[in-house]
Design a protein around this motif. Sequence first.
Motif, PDB file in Angstrom:
ATOM      1  N   SER A   1       0.821  -1.218   0.000  1.00  0.00           N
ATOM      2  CA  SER A   1       0.000   0.000   0.000  1.00  0.00           C
ATOM      3  C   SER A   1       0.851   1.262   0.000  1.00  0.00           C
ATOM      4  CB  SER A   1      -0.925  -0.012   1.223  1.00  0.00           C
ATOM      5  OG  SER A   1      -0.164  -0.075   2.434  1.00  0.00           O
TER       6      SER A   1
ATOM      7  N   CYS B   1      -5.659   4.285   5.264  1.00  0.00           N
ATOM      8  CA  CYS B   1      -5.367   2.923   4.825  1.00  0.00           C
ATOM      9  C   CYS B   1      -6.636   2.064   4.862  1.00  0.00           C
ATOM     10  CB  CYS B   1      -4.303   2.292   5.726  1.00  0.00           C
ATOM     11  SG  CYS B   1      -2.691   3.073   5.593  1.00  0.00           S
ATOM     12  N   LYS B   2      -6.858   1.342   3.802  1.00  0.00           N
ATOM     13  CA  LYS B   2      -8.068   0.536   3.693  1.00  0.00           C
ATOM     14  C   LYS B   2      -7.945  -0.825   4.372  1.00  0.00           C
ATOM     15  CE  LYS B   2      -9.546   2.696  -0.639  1.00  0.00           C
ATOM     16  NZ  LYS B   2      -9.908   2.468  -2.073  1.00  0.00           N
ATOM     17  N   ASN B   3      -6.735  -1.345   4.450  1.00  0.00           N
ATOM     18  CA  ASN B   3      -6.578  -2.695   5.002  1.00  0.00           C
ATOM     19  C   ASN B   3      -6.080  -2.680   6.444  1.00  0.00           C
ATOM     20  OD1 ASN B   3      -3.994  -1.786   4.408  1.00  0.00           O
ATOM     21  ND2 ASN B   3      -3.228  -3.847   3.982  1.00  0.00           N
TER      22      ASN B   3
ATOM     23  N   ARG C   1      -7.107  -0.915  10.345  1.00  0.00           N
ATOM     24  CA  ARG C   1      -8.082  -0.147  11.104  1.00  0.00           C
ATOM     25  C   ARG C   1      -7.588   0.094  12.530  1.00  0.00           C
ATOM     26  NH1 ARG C   1      -9.481   0.903   6.855  1.00  0.00           N
ATOM     27  NH2 ARG C   1     -11.437   0.487   5.755  1.00  0.00           N
TER      28      ARG C   1
END
Length: 280
Positions: free
Chosen positions: A34, A179-181, A183
């Motif tokens: 990423s 960031c999407k992946n 949390r």
Amino acid sequence: MLTKKQLNDIHSLQQICEETGNIKLKLNWDTLKSRADEENDYFHYDNSGNLLGYLALYNFGGPVELCGMVHPNHRRKGIFSSLFNEAVKQLAQARKLLINAPASSQSAEGYIKSLPCTYSFSEYQMKRHKTKKIGTANSEVTMRQAVSSDLAFINHLDTACFDIPKDEAEVFNKKIFACKNERTFIIEYKSQKAGKIRIQTEKDAAWIYGFAVDPSFQGKGIGRGALTNVVNLQHSKGVSWVHLEVAAENDHALSLYKSCGFEPYGTQDYYEYDLNTLKV
């Protein structure tokens, strides 16, 4: 972002280096997949297009971390030094630089001795399988996904628990929120904010990062309660392995993780590089 070919080349070289040296490199694959457009990756290919050397820089909100590798058949040819010299411009902007190397890597140990470095600390890489038993969750410890209004509290925890300067914590956590992946979750104790934890998942595994409990709430079993919640949640989602890292000298955290079914499987050493010696 890194291309699919670059990622495949890095992975192939990593496998060769690990199998040859019987080591585990810490390349932070979640980060590599990423990457933003910043210049943090340096490659050395031969004339046939084979990757012989790779160096990566990581900024996790504190010191810049550096990890790299060179093909076993092409060491002692100045490849890593060349990559390091390419990265100097970026490194000159760092407040602190830590070079990471597997504790069992003789080649890394030999090379680091030639650098202006001093040993800083070691981390144990730990993991637990879903078949391991864990205690009952504490009903007074709950978790919720963090929102932007929690950033000030998250930054405070990074400063109070990890000695990360406030300005660096602010930049890093703002980036992490995108960031999407990965949390960030807020740990609450009796409905009060008490800590935080980041979870990154990929396929059949999950990684725990930035786990911290506010000093004013420590000693109440909140860390154990939060860890139990995270482990149970990830395993209920079908995740087989949960990973984390802990400083070798942090006896309290190490004891907590072991009692929750985590087992060490590797050790990473960190060396602080004398940035005053850099020539830009």
